[in-house]
Design a protein around this motif. Structure first.
Motif, PDB file in Angstrom:
ATOM      1  N   GLU A 199      35.869  40.833  48.243  1.00 18.28           N
ATOM      2  CA  GLU A 199      35.971  39.539  48.178  1.00 18.28           C
ATOM      3  C   GLU A 199      35.675  39.226  46.852  1.00 18.28           C
ATOM      4  O   GLU A 199      35.463  37.730  46.435  1.00 18.28           O
ATOM      5  CB  GLU A 199      34.824  38.888  49.072  1.00 18.28           C
ATOM      6  N   ARG A 221      38.606  37.334  53.523  1.00 13.36           N
ATOM      7  CA  ARG A 221      39.286  36.444  52.771  1.00 13.36           C
ATOM      8  C   ARG A 221      38.678  35.139  52.741  1.00 13.36           C
ATOM      9  O   ARG A 221      39.162  34.392  52.009  1.00 13.36           O
ATOM     10  CB  ARG A 221      40.868  36.204  53.627  1.00 13.36           C
ATOM     11  N   LEU A 224      36.895  35.570  49.014  1.00 20.00           N
ATOM     12  CA  LEU A 224      38.319  36.265  48.282  1.00 20.00           C
ATOM     13  C   LEU A 224      39.127  34.963  47.923  1.00 20.00           C
ATOM     14  O   LEU A 224      39.727  34.775  46.726  1.00 20.00           O
ATOM     15  CB  LEU A 224      39.019  37.238  48.821  1.00 20.00           C
ATOM     16  N   GLY A 225      39.312  33.746  48.910  1.00 19.45           N
ATOM     17  CA  GLY A 225      40.115  32.834  48.593  1.00 19.45           C
ATOM     18  C   GLY A 225      39.286  31.722  47.731  1.00 19.45           C
ATOM     19  O   GLY A 225      40.081  31.034  47.193  1.00 19.45           O
ATOM     20  N   CYS A 228      39.670  33.556  44.105  1.00 23.56           N
ATOM     21  CA  CYS A 228      41.408  33.934  43.677  1.00 23.56           C
ATOM     22  C   CYS A 228      41.962  32.868  44.024  1.00 23.56           C
ATOM     23  O   CYS A 228      41.683  31.925  45.070  1.00 23.56           O
ATOM     24  CB  CYS A 228      41.683  35.269  44.577  1.00 23.56           C
ATOM     25  N   VAL A 233      46.189  35.488  47.770  1.00 24.62           N
ATOM     26  CA  VAL A 233      45.497  36.021  48.599  1.00 24.62           C
ATOM     27  C   VAL A 233      46.294  37.106  49.466  1.00 24.62           C
ATOM     28  O   VAL A 233      46.187  38.034  50.013  1.00 24.62           O
ATOM     29  CB  VAL A 233      44.578  35.101  49.533  1.00 24.62           C
ATOM     30  N   GLN A 237      45.996  40.724  49.931  1.00 28.50           N
ATOM     31  CA  GLN A 237      45.699  41.351  51.308  1.00 28.50           C
ATOM     32  C   GLN A 237      46.544  42.776  51.688  1.00 28.50           C
ATOM     33  O   GLN A 237      46.244  43.659  51.979  1.00 28.50           O
ATOM     34  CB  GLN A 237      45.838  40.477  52.437  1.00 28.50           C
TER      35      GLN A 237
END
Length: 423
Positions: A199, A221, A224-225, A228, A233, A237
């Motif tokens: 993440e 996510r 991570l979202g 980023c 994403v 992924q």
């Protein structure tokens, strides 16, 4: 469902873990398939301090200061950031994200800037994306690697309790580098398998090393979202899934799989496609989070219950050494004890963890069971489709062809070295 995930970021994580263990212990006999237990460590939570009026509004292009004056309440011009590791690492041009990425600031001056005369305990920033900022909101640092351990003192206490209860998996949040997983491995040993939650951009940059140091990975996510760009994403992924398959590591796709089912009985078409895409990409498990753990319907949790997030996997866990094309390409029974570890039996929870007789007030989703059933139906439908088997056959053929090519090249090199006259 095949595995509950226990969030150790809850106010009473050990209580939640202990309360659910009687149910988890009897589940394999009741449902005729393995039930694994995943303990999800909270990791370092970086937060700002408090404001005099509880909140402020930041305007675009405004100057704003973060400092170490933890005893002073913040205002429209400054707020405390009680994390010296952040202030000492930030450089001019670095980005700070606040409140799950809703606010975005760029560093103008910091103690580590070569041309800066800024005091050693403050960072001045320019607001790029403004908005309302209130007490104790989270801070994300996507552009730097923080020189901190991913295991806080709270995580270490929670880890001891979880291992005493014989959990099968331990997930580490906010992994930045392979050394983070090595540190966790040193504490866990062979008592459980370890999972890296990807993440942070830093973890993506060193992805092969992180995957190699882990027993499994999770595409987390959510954060991570935040760190980023949303359009990146899906690519990240797919990259994580491919890397895990290449190394023979199980991989979980998580966060907002069926988000609308927190309040509605059916998912959106996009959410159903999201679950199916994860299966087609080669994910070994898909996980529900808020769908089965939170929502608008409040109730009191009885002493022997606990909220948990659900995986929807099914097949047995493959050996870490088996080729990626022979991994169960859809969903595996996850997490369970891997074959490389000795079989373990569930033990009674640690005696020093007592269950409160008072009900624990929690928030529960409206459709937790329906969301799990819906996810499983999507997975089943994908596995029954002709497109799915075409994808599996294509991947298998590609790997066999690749293995034959490597074998041919290696043999040719050996032949040329042994018999110089052979071309």
């Amino acid at each position: 469902m095949s595995s509950p995930r226990f969030l150790l970021s809850l106010p009473t994580p050990c209580l939640s873990l202990r309360c659910c263990f009687p149910t988890s212990q009897t589940s394999p006999a009741r449902f005729d398939h393995p039930i694994g237990i995943l303990a999800d460590l909270q990791g370092p939570k970086l937060r700002i301090g408090k404001f005099k009026d509880g909140s402020i509004n930041l305007e675009k292009e405004q100057r704003f200061v973060f400092d170490m004056q933890v005893d002073e309440l913040g205002d429209e011009h400054r707020v405390s950031l009680p994390h010296p590791e952040i202030i000492s690492t930030l450089r001019e041009g670095d980005i700070l994200l606040l409140d799950d990425g809703k606010l975005r600031l760029r560093v103008l001056t910091s103690p580590s800037s070569s041309s800066s005369s800024s005091p050693s305990d403050r960072v001045e920033c320019e607001v790029l994306v403004g908005g309302r900022l209130s007490d104790r909101k989270g801070v994300n640092t996507p552009s730097i690697v923080l020189p901190i351990s991913p295991l806080t003192p709270k995580d270490r206490t929670d880890l001891i309790a979880a291992l005493d209860m014989n959990v099968d998996w331990v997930a580490l949040s906010f992994v930045q580098r392979a050394e983070d997983m090595h540190e966790l491995r040193g504490l866990v040993g062979s008592r459980a398998s370890i999972m890296a939650k990807i993440e942070k951009p830093a973890a993506v940059k060193s992805l092969p090393d992180v995957v190699a140091a882990s027993d499994a990975c999770m595409v987390a996510r959510g954060d991570l979202g935040v760190e980023c760009a949303p359009e990146d994403v899906p690519i990240i992924q797919r990259r994580i899934i491919d890397e895990c398959r290449r190394m023979g590591r199980p991989v979980v796709v998580a966060t907002q799989m069926l988000e609308s089912m927190i309040e509605h009985p059916v998912p959106t078409r996009a959410e159903a496609s999201d679950v199916a895409t994860a299966v087609f990409d080669g994910a070994d498990a898909v996980m529900l989070s808020a769908e089965s753990a939170s929502g608008p319907s409040s109730f009191h949790l009885p002493p022997c219950s606990s909220p948990f997030s659900l995986f929807s996997p099914r097949d047995p866990l493959p050996s870490p050494t088996c080729p990626p094309c022979f991994l169960p390409p859809a969903i595996l029974s996850y997490p369970i004890t891997p074959p490389s570890l000795p079989d373990r039996h569930f033990h009674s929870p640690a005696p020093h963890l007592s269950c409160s007789p008072d009900p624990l007030p929690l928030v529960a989703g409206k459709y937790p069971v329906e969301s799990v059933e819906m996810q499983q139906r999507v997975i089943d439908r994908v596995e029954e489709s002709g497109e799915y088997f075409s994808m599996v056959n294509s991947r298998t053929a590609a790997l066999v062809s690749s293995c034959c090519l490597v074998l041919t090249v290696t043999t040719s090199k050996v032949s040329r070295q042994t018999f110089p006259g052979i071309t």
